[in-house]
Design an enzyme around this catalytic site. Structure first.
Site, short mmCIF file in Angstrom:
data_model
loop_
_atom_site.label_atom_id
_atom_site.label_comp_id
_atom_site.label_asym_id
_atom_site.label_seq_id
_atom_site.Cartn_x
_atom_site.Cartn_y
_atom_site.Cartn_z
N ASP B 216 0.83 -1.22 0.00
CA ASP B 216 0.00 0.00 0.00
C ASP B 216 0.86 1.27 0.00
O ASP B 216 1.65 1.49 0.91
CB ASP B 216 -0.87 -0.05 1.27
CG ASP B 216 -1.72 1.19 1.48
OD1 ASP B 216 -1.69 2.11 0.65
OD2 ASP B 216 -2.44 1.23 2.51
N HIS B 390 -4.27 4.52 6.40
CA HIS B 390 -3.11 4.00 5.67
C HIS B 390 -1.80 4.30 6.40
O HIS B 390 -1.66 5.33 7.05
CB HIS B 390 -3.05 4.61 4.27
CG HIS B 390 -4.24 4.27 3.43
ND1 HIS B 390 -4.31 3.12 2.67
CD2 HIS B 390 -5.41 4.92 3.24
CE1 HIS B 390 -5.47 3.09 2.04
NE2 HIS B 390 -6.16 4.17 2.37
#
Lengths: 572, 572
Positions: B216, B390
């Site tokens: 990610d 995130h």
């Protein structure tokens, strides 16, 4: 009204309409904003005493993304047109678009003299030359410290720092008291041109007593102090030192001539030539050098087409495009579409700006494209490559304390900036009943005693400028454009014989399924339309029947909902 | 290619086309992203070993502002359709739109089993019910720690923290080596549900040796660590304590159920009832409570219509609209258009989110409207009212060090995120020739020895979904819509006799000057058209003549440049 409790937001213009007319108690001082309230853009306001009026600034605003095909927005100045005879002059605070951009459209209608500093006048002349080259207004050049006496008004120009040189605040003496308009400002202690904000002048007015203060609200949400423009120069210096091998490309606002000056200075120290890229960058620097606002020797500059031929480490490219503007220098470079300059892994690109709200995606796309060219890119907020031109909270407080006004109106801000700036003024001791959150068109009346009240409204609003002549353009057309943009259009033309019978049908679509991709649909549409018009009927009935029958067929084939335009062509 | 030197950006898709076809050296491991490269959205990729394939995620993406009338974007999966027989299953990492939103459009075409956690399956079922209610795929519910053996693939589900519960990473054993897909993750040490990211599992795989890591990249530009979701709860707690007298309205992402849980807990502590507002907020909370992901007693909740009737300090409103979505709960409230809830000066509104790039203006407008309702509004970044889901740089580093892969591909990011994440991996010792910045459709081939190379491309791209059936919609129509949106359209219908002579003319415009506002213009247009068609000519020639003559007239009246559509209607 006026206090934010009763305040109205840009999108609720009618909320306080008709609450009384502008009062007319003879010789009273009135301040009337026609733009810049609840918005950052198209700043313009009028100050009226009896039969005399002066106007401050005349800006434009750029359209929202849903204003399809609109080029720019200017203030509705019908109020000024009606009072044309009273206006003694327009005073401009500085040369940014949102303060001068409306002039080419408004000035010819009012035809009154313009007061501004040399640079600002130069920029206004360039704009007029583009839009209405034949019109030549009367300009009066003024400088910080000058005082202009116009009837009841004595207007003192006060130096302020901003992101464009030679910016002014105005201290305006009137028989009813002093009005102070800060213009756009920051308190940069070490400005590049050494021209600091004139604290003294503000303090003096404060001691004398200020009836009304109008102050820049842009950065009221930012804590602390806005950094000096000099910090950007220091960052540039470091980047030049760190990247001795690379070509350096700096994108910034063309109007930020202090930043250009710093780039030129550093370029000279590091023995690099400067290539200017972008129409407005070249125009601003040319003008500023001609008028002596930027000093750089001719031989510092090279034509853009020579930049690619030189040693990377001997060149700096100064370009437009820091906001990702579609046809700007930087964006063309990032797409590999710039005629003179090709970017590659020898390039360090510095985006010396932060995205203006609404431009975030454009800027982000540009950054991605730059990386894809192999460039190194410096763009982060935390890297001190940009500073704002507007005062932050601590500076705003300092200014309010210096001036200590009886009445206060936050200007140059969206609604939330106005509300928070108003709160700040109250926190600093400005009497609550003297603090006003105003909307465009509100009339603030001030009595000698220092009492203020918003007592009525004059016409104010936004005029959209697009390809069509100014003003001609109606909002209804925008609505149609949005519909077209959403679902496209289907036109159905029917030829009618003298007896009103259908002689033929033709159809065309734009932005919606084309005939060749949906033959059955179109065949059925044609049959349905012919059938719907079998019985004799009037034109409107026919149009309705065409729409109805077509819509019915469409609904069975697709979820699309195009505009349906029936055309009836009669035998001449 | 692959290293960013040769990397291609989303907007240069062709740059590396034709650099060789997918090689076919029998039993080789291939990883093929079909979405999510150079973009944050429509994540989907395929892992192939010999004749077997598994797919990871299948998301959607929301359209850019210039994609007029488009509802959403999904990945072009023709490559998967061609290889339908090879696909053993689709593994979903978590239930966000950009990971599951494409399923209702893609799954019926592939008709393969779906592996996901309970919550994710619940969310997928809700989506399918909306779009293709009749289609019932095969679901296999899995949980963190489970391993699914499918032919050559042994897929281990690994717990990760994210802004939605029950998110997974996948550790996939293949004969060629281990592939690790992190999914979307952060390393929250004290997650609300106590389900921490399973460091152990990552470390274990690291020891065992990971051939390929997919990680990610969303927050690679953010220094440090992403704060724990818990910090938001603390801020909420303070706000509840400080504003005991007010009604509290909290807007956040409906899918952030951990945040909802915190709101519920605090509401109970402060003896307030909760009103849920917004279709998706209600749906997510219902599902999460049904499946046991959120615990709250029934009597905690009140129907929205009761909220206005209660003591302000006894109510919390939890609503959608944190991104300023036009028809969301918060936006309707801010405009005073919400049927059940009217905001006023008794309300404290907390916007518990930061604007997703592109939404800044919508959010800003909403904040202004909220202030204009008289609300107090908490929205600033620095007030710890939101945390990202995130991992930031330090977390990304930690993950790379734990896994220590031979090959590394940054996923889930725009081009610049990929480039910087790739740099990060190299800085941490991943061999440069094993680090790849890929584009959608690139094929990464991996040898047992741990060598990787991007050797070809398969079809990949974006399919626009609008009112029309999926796929049907072509880009050419978008271009037309943009033109219509810019300048509007002028349709000119001409009725022709059997001899081809003009029998009549009718015109209509949309988004452009209407006849009643420009009678002269239209009169002249009609005369010009008739004149242009005097001489006999073919249909195409006629259309050209109509366009030419009309354009000529327009140019004399306006700067507007509408699309001109000629229609020829013949006698049947």
């Amino acid at each position: 009204m006026g206090k934010e409790s009763g305040g109205s937001s840009p999108s609720k213009p009618n909320r306080r309409r008709g609450k009384g007319k502008p009062s007319n108690r003879g010789k009273e001082l009135k301040w009337i904003p026609l733009g810049g309230m609840g918005e950052i853009g198209k700043n313009i306001s009028a100050l009226q005493y009896g039969d005399e009026m002066i106007v401050i600034d005349c800006g434009l605003k750029f359209p929202e993304e849903d204003m399809l095909g609109i080029d720019l927005l200017i203030p509705d100045v019908s109020f000024l047109e009606q009072n044309r005879g009273k206006i003694r002059g327009i005073f401009i605070t500085h040369g940014h678009e949102d303060h001068i951009g409306g002039l080419p459209y408004v000035l010819p209608k009012l035809d009154v003299p313009v007061y501004a500093t040399r640079l600002t006048i130069g920029l206004i002349k360039n704009k007029l030359a583009e839009v209405c080259p034949r019109y030549k207004p009367v300009f009066h050049e003024i400088g910080a410290g000058d005082t202009v006496d116009l009837g009841s008004f004595s207007v003192r120009a006060i130096a302020v720092c901003h992101s464009i040189p030679d910016a002014l605040a105005y201290g305006i003496r009137t028989p009813a008291g002093v009005v102070l308009h800060t213009g756009d400002f920051k308190l940069d202690a070490q400005p590049i041109d050494g021209r600091t904000t004139d604290y003294g002048a503000f303090a003096e007015l404060g001691r004398e007593g200020v009836l009304l203060m109008l102050s820049d609200s842009t950065n009221v949400e930012r804590e602390g102090f806005t950094q000096s423009e000099r910090t950007v120069g220091r960052t540039f210096e470091q980047l030049f030192r760190l990247h001795k091998d690379k070509r350096i490309v700096i994108a910034t606002f063309a109007s930020n001539l202090h930043r250009a000056q710093q780039v030129f200075n550093i370029a000279m120290r590091y023995n690099r030539k400067v290539a200017l890229v972008g129409r407005s960058m070249i125009a601003y620097v040319d003008l500023a050098r001609k008028l002596g606002y930027v000093s750089a020797p001719d031989d510092l500059f090279i034509p853009a087409q020579e930049a690619d031929g030189m040693q990377p480490n001997r060149v700096v490219v100064l370009t437009t495009g820091s906001q990702g503007e579609p046809f700007s220098g930087l964006v063309l470079m990032s797409k590999g579409e710039h005629r003179q300059i090709k970017l590659g892994n020898r390039d360090l690109v510095v985006i010396s700006a932060t995205p203006i709200p609404g431009n975030e995606k454009l800027v982000s796309r540009t950054i991605n494209m730059l990386f894809s060219c192999g460039c190194e890119v410096v763009y982060e907020r935390d890297q001190a490559i940009h500073v704002s031109g507007h005062a932050s909270r601590e500076e705003l407080k300092m200014m309010i304390s210096l001036v200590n006004p009886r009445c206060f109106v936050p200007v140059h801000g969206e609604y939330r900036h106005q509300v928070r700036h108003a709160q700040l003024a109250r926190d600093l001791g400005v009497p609550a009943k003297g603090v006003f959150v105003m909307s465009n068109g509100d009339v603030l009346s001030l009595s000698q005693g220092g009492k203020g009240s918003v007592e009525g409204r004059v016409q104010a609003g936004t005029i959209m400028v697009d390809g069509l002549a100014v003003g001609e353009f109606q909002g209804s057309l925008l609505k149609e454009r949005r519909e077209l943009a959403q679902d496209g259009i289907l036109t159905i033309a029917v030829a009618l014989g003298p007896d009103g019978s259908v002689r033929g049908v033709d159809m065309d679509s734009r932005g919606f399924l084309h005939r060749q991709d949906a033959k059955d649909l179109y065949g059925e549409l044609e049959r349905a339309v012919v059938k719907a018009l079998e019985a004799p009927m009037g034109d409107d009935a026919m149009r309705t029947a065409i729409r109805k029958s077509a819509r019915e067929v469409l609904s069975r084939y697709t979820k699309g909902y195009p505009a349906i335009v029936p055309l009836l062509v009669r035998q001449g």
